[in-house]
Design a protein around this motif. Structure first.
Motif, PDB file in Angstrom:
ATOM      1  N   LEU A   8       0.798  -1.222   0.000  1.00 25.65           N
ATOM      2  CA  LEU A   8       0.000   0.000   0.000  1.00 25.65           C
ATOM      3  C   LEU A   8       0.834   1.277   0.000  1.00 25.65           C
ATOM      4  CD1 LEU A   8      -2.853  -1.115   2.407  1.00 25.65           C
ATOM      5  CD2 LEU A   8      -3.191  -0.208   0.105  1.00 25.65           C
ATOM      6  N   HIS A   9       1.998   1.243   0.686  1.00 25.27           N
ATOM      7  CA  HIS A   9       2.785   2.475   0.760  1.00 25.27           C
ATOM      8  C   HIS A   9       4.230   2.160   1.102  1.00 25.27           C
ATOM      9  CE1 HIS A   9       3.808   6.601   2.545  1.00 25.27           C
ATOM     10  NE2 HIS A   9       3.599   6.789   1.267  1.00 25.27           N
ATOM     11  N   GLY A  10       5.115   3.012   0.637  1.00 25.32           N
ATOM     12  CA  GLY A  10       6.545   2.789   0.795  1.00 25.32           C
ATOM     13  C   GLY A  10       7.074   2.947   2.203  1.00 25.32           C
ATOM     14  N   TYR A  11       6.269   3.452   3.133  1.00 27.18           N
ATOM     15  CA  TYR A  11       6.725   3.590   4.510  1.00 27.18           C
ATOM     16  C   TYR A  11       6.578   2.302   5.310  1.00 27.18           C
ATOM     17  CZ  TYR A  11       7.100   8.690   4.099  1.00 27.18           C
ATOM     18  OH  TYR A  11       7.467   9.970   3.744  1.00 27.18           O
ATOM     19  N   PHE A  12       6.371   1.179   4.641  1.00 20.95           N
ATOM     20  CA  PHE A  12       6.162  -0.087   5.328  1.00 20.95           C
ATOM     21  C   PHE A  12       7.358  -0.486   6.194  1.00 20.95           C
ATOM     22  CE2 PHE A  12       8.029  -1.083   1.191  1.00 20.95           C
ATOM     23  CZ  PHE A  12       9.075  -1.920   1.540  1.00 20.95           C
ATOM     24  N   PHE A  13       8.536   0.042   5.902  1.00 24.89           N
ATOM     25  CA  PHE A  13       9.730  -0.298   6.681  1.00 24.89           C
ATOM     26  C   PHE A  13       9.631   0.203   8.123  1.00 24.89           C
ATOM     27  CE2 PHE A  13      10.577   3.908   4.993  1.00 24.89           C
ATOM     28  CZ  PHE A  13      11.168   4.565   6.053  1.00 24.89           C
ATOM     29  N   LEU A  14       8.728   1.163   8.382  1.00 17.99           N
ATOM     30  CA  LEU A  14       8.588   1.698   9.728  1.00 17.99           C
ATOM     31  C   LEU A  14       8.072   0.649  10.711  1.00 17.99           C
ATOM     32  CD1 LEU A  14       7.073   5.231   8.987  1.00 17.99           C
ATOM     33  CD2 LEU A  14       9.426   4.668   9.643  1.00 17.99           C
ATOM     34  N   GLY A  15       7.289  -0.312  10.210  1.00 17.29           N
ATOM     35  CA  GLY A  15       6.773  -1.356  11.085  1.00 17.29           C
ATOM     36  C   GLY A  15       7.884  -2.210  11.675  1.00 17.29           C
ATOM     37  N   PRO A  16       8.687  -2.888  10.834  1.00 15.37           N
ATOM     38  CA  PRO A  16       9.807  -3.657  11.380  1.00 15.37           C
ATOM     39  C   PRO A  16      10.786  -2.811  12.186  1.00 15.37           C
ATOM     40  CG  PRO A  16       9.393  -4.277   9.102  1.00 15.37           C
ATOM     41  CD  PRO A  16       8.532  -3.072   9.387  1.00 15.37           C
ATOM     42  N   LEU A  17      10.992  -1.555  11.775  1.00 15.38           N
ATOM     43  CA  LEU A  17      11.900  -0.675  12.508  1.00 15.38           C
ATOM     44  C   LEU A  17      11.379  -0.428  13.925  1.00 15.38           C
ATOM     45  CD1 LEU A  17      14.470   1.048  12.340  1.00 15.38           C
ATOM     46  CD2 LEU A  17      13.048   2.944  11.544  1.00 15.38           C
ATOM     47  N   LEU A  18      10.070  -0.238  14.062  1.00 14.59           N
ATOM     48  CA  LEU A  18       9.483  -0.024  15.382  1.00 14.59           C
ATOM     49  C   LEU A  18       9.638  -1.267  16.252  1.00 14.59           C
ATOM     50  CD1 LEU A  18       7.950   2.067  17.055  1.00 14.59           C
ATOM     51  CD2 LEU A  18       5.816   1.127  16.157  1.00 14.59           C
ATOM     52  N   VAL A  19       9.410  -2.438  15.664  1.00 16.27           N
ATOM     53  CA  VAL A  19       9.606  -3.684  16.416  1.00 16.27           C
ATOM     54  C   VAL A  19      11.057  -3.807  16.864  1.00 16.27           C
ATOM     55  CG1 VAL A  19       9.527  -6.210  16.286  1.00 16.27           C
ATOM     56  CG2 VAL A  19       7.714  -4.849  15.238  1.00 16.27           C
ATOM     57  N   LEU A  20      11.989  -3.460  15.980  1.00 19.31           N
ATOM     58  CA  LEU A  20      13.410  -3.524  16.323  1.00 19.31           C
ATOM     59  C   LEU A  20      13.733  -2.603  17.492  1.00 19.31           C
ATOM     60  CD1 LEU A  20      16.253  -4.552  15.701  1.00 19.31           C
ATOM     61  CD2 LEU A  20      16.471  -2.692  14.022  1.00 19.31           C
ATOM     62  N   PHE A  21      13.149  -1.421  17.526  1.00 20.44           N
ATOM     63  CA  PHE A  21      13.377  -0.495  18.642  1.00 20.44           C
ATOM     64  C   PHE A  21      12.905  -1.113  19.961  1.00 20.44           C
ATOM     65  CE2 PHE A  21      13.239   3.524  15.791  1.00 20.44           C
ATOM     66  CZ  PHE A  21      14.583   3.364  15.520  1.00 20.44           C
ATOM     67  N   PHE A  22      11.757  -1.783  19.931  1.00 29.49           N
ATOM     68  CA  PHE A  22      11.252  -2.426  21.142  1.00 29.49           C
ATOM     69  C   PHE A  22      12.187  -3.557  21.582  1.00 29.49           C
ATOM     70  CE2 PHE A  22       7.518   0.005  20.519  1.00 29.49           C
ATOM     71  CZ  PHE A  22       6.741  -0.085  21.670  1.00 29.49           C
ATOM     72  N   ILE A  23      12.712  -4.314  20.617  1.00 31.57           N
ATOM     73  CA  ILE A  23      13.648  -5.385  20.943  1.00 31.57           C
ATOM     74  C   ILE A  23      14.919  -4.820  21.564  1.00 31.57           C
ATOM     75  CG2 ILE A  23      15.131  -7.173  19.948  1.00 31.57           C
ATOM     76  CD1 ILE A  23      12.945  -7.675  17.869  1.00 31.57           C
TER      77      ILE A  23
END
Length: 234
Positions: A182-197
């Motif tokens: 749907l949109h090119g900002y999809f990388f923000l999802g895994p990046l947010l999970v990585l921050f939590f990890i």
């Protein structure tokens, strides 16, 4: 805050009703801000590409519109958005596109409301936050692919903040699949999970961190492993 049916005191009932009215008024305000004329000219590219996808049952991998660079490789990360807006426009016209925009924006702020109330338990604080957030993001209130990024990022925050220790965290996998298309900002999802990890890793390794880090935001070993699995899957 108690549920309305469990509130005995008339003043408490009145307070509860006023809080509900406040939240309703905020969402009416958000709807008013979102329900506006389409001003983004990219919509024509999205509609035409969506028409091509619908008619040819394929996503173009090369530029099909350019006169100067025809056939240039094209990674169309918004193809699903284009198909959705084309089908919506075909069925309901311009008003349908505006309604779709309003629906996505309202859904995004509803998720933000659930996050805020889940943390603060205060309707007033959440209402103020939603009003400020709506005015801060008003320039993005248009029928564009990035409104889906707003919704999906809010959903990531919802699951990571309120359901990080539950199996339902894996609901983020199908959400990520949709986001990628749907949109090119999809990388923000895994990046947010990585921050939590990383935050959990630091909490476990660094003893000098504030006490709240070690008590209020600690994950169990099972939840930590599940979060790492989620990052690998998405």
């Amino acid at each position: 805050m108690l549920k309305f049916t469990a509130v005995k005191n008339p003043l408490a009932k009145l307070e509860f009703l006023l809080e509900i009215a406040l939240i309703a008024a905020v969402f009416c305000l958000i709807f008013t801000l979102a329900h506006r004329a389409i001003f983004d000219l990219d919509i024509w590219l999205h509609l035409k590409t969506g028409q091509f996808i619908s008619q040819n049952k394929m996503v173009p991998s090369a530029d099909i519109f350019s006169f100067t660079m025809p056939g240039k490789p094209w990674v169309n990360h918004s193809w699903l958005f284009q198909l959705i807006v084309y089908l919506t426009n075909s069925a309901r016209g311009t008003e349908g596109l505006i309604s779709l925009e309003c629906l996505i924006i309202l859904a995004s702020f509803l998720v933000l409301f659930l996050i805020g109330y889940g943390i603060t338990k205060s309707y007033l604080e959440v209402a103020i936050f939603l009003m400020l957030a709506s005015y801060a993001s008003i320039t993005r209130f248009n029928i564009r692919p990035d409104i889906f990024s707003l919704l999906f990022f809010a959903l990531y925050l919802y699951f990571l903040r309120l359901h990080i220790d539950k199996k339902r965290i894996f609901f983020l996998i199908p959400i990520q699949v949709l986001w990628v298309n749907l949109h090119g900002y999809f990388f923000l999802g895994p990046l947010l999970v990585l921050f939590f990890i990383l935050a959990e890793f630091l909490r476990r390794k660094l003893e000098f961190l504030p006490k709240a880090w070690h008590e209020g935001f600690a994950l169990s070993d099972q939840a930590y492993r599940r979060l790492i699995q989620l990052f690998v899957y998405i």
